[in-house]
Design an enzyme around this catalytic site. Sequence first.
Site, PDB file in Angstrom:
ATOM      1  CG  ASP A  41      -1.734  -1.251   1.380  1.00  0.00           C
ATOM      2  OD1 ASP A  41      -1.981  -1.913   0.366  1.00  0.00           O
ATOM      3  OD2 ASP A  41      -2.115  -1.570   2.521  1.00  0.00           O
TER       4      ASP A  41
ATOM      5  CD  GLU B 127      -8.480  -3.002  -0.846  1.00  0.00           C
ATOM      6  OE1 GLU B 127      -9.143  -2.917   0.195  1.00  0.00           O
ATOM      7  OE2 GLU B 127      -7.562  -3.825  -1.003  1.00  0.00           O
TER       8      GLU B 127
END
Length: 488
Positions: free
Chosen positions: A71, A248
């Site tokens: 991420d 996401e």
Amino acid sequence: MKTKTKVILIGVLLAVIIVPASIFGVKHYQPKENDFTGIKLPSAPAKTPVKNVNTDVLNDEKKWTTNFTHDGAIIKTDGWYYVFSTDYMVGAPPTPGIQIRKSKDLIHWNFVGRVFEQVSQEAWDWTHGTTFWAPNVIQMNGKYYLYYSVSEVGKRNSYIGLATSDKIEGPWKDQGAVIKSKEGDGNTVNAIDPDITIDKSGQPWMVYGSYFGGIFITKVDKNTGKLVNPNDQGTLLAQRKDMNAGIEGPEIIYNKKTGYYYLTVSYDWLEDTYNVRVARSKNITGPFLDYNHKDMIDPGDDSFNTGNKILAAYSFGKDPGWLGTGHNGLLQDGENYYLIHNARTGEDKYWSHLHVRKMVWTDDGWPVVSPERYAGETEQRVIESNLIGEWQQIVLNRFDDAMEGSTKPQLLANGEIKNGKRKSQWKLTGKNTLQLSIYDPGVAPKDYWNFTVKVIPAWDWENWRGTLVFTGMNQEGTVIWGKKIINK
């Protein structure tokens, strides 16, 4: 000497002279399959091939380089590129704290350290989460703003917080909550995965969200870094059907040349089928439409076909390949654009690495990325002889998120593509623009898939040498990748 005898002797003499000359000429002028005339290929990114799974580095953070990155968010400041990323480790629980790495060239990365040693009491009380997820960092008002997530797995009990610092490597001061979500609060957003984007007029926005209700955008107070309206979840930008259809990791970037904002999101499961989709809009609050003019707000059964899939799990040849290629970050560095993301090696899907890819733009203003990790390459002019030879080719199927393998077409000197089907053609139409017409009768529109791709130099990480690659889309927005195979 008789006339007939003279003719025979002259014929023999001509044959002796012309035939060898012809053979020599063909041999001399025939294009070489490994011809890189005029092309500057990137140098090797390391002295020896990089190990994707390397247990020797487990307990030595100084050797982590790209290992255990997840991420990631990227920023360039003070001549360095920095990546801030989620707590993640394989083989042992991660040390709490947002990981920091830095690089001078986007190729060689050094582990710097962490932001914080544990989550704040406020974040713990709200979520009972013990680690940090999906940070984002931006420079405003002469200091750095770091946004981070803490969440309870599988629920909307989530928290986006803010920390600030005068220096990019800290120390950081926690400024508390930016926005929180809770089961039963009347909203649908899940308050994680923040990304701060500044629009063309200088106004900052936060795009955020994961699974559940989708992706939202809301206005940020440029003086405090907090939300203008913390009680409003914002405007919905993208949505899929339910928890079984993951969405996401949003990011937004503006391209001044095209006049569009580009929204990237990650679909599906982070350990394997993760893939990056993109859509664009003239307005930062949407609507964001893909190549086929489909709105990214698509809660129907067909949402798997929404968004241009520009990155997905892949394998070239017999290489184990990469899974979980998602949760990207975006960077504009002058005239150059880059996409970073996490990727899990096909050898062991729990080993996650940072990948950096050069982003190039199609002639009609869509971003696509290199099929190979960045090694310092630049877009250059290519000529036909550079392209002749065998390639490995991957089509990123929008309907299937399983790992994509490669086929082996060959670009022939006469403009044909040898791929098991007749009538396929290739043609160089610009500085580095290649047209591929793939014959697929009864399946493709008018029997041909027409791909327009950009050809760029690259480092072949699987075979450890410089080469050429291509990336682009067809008339339905499906992305194709190619890599030229170097024959020894």
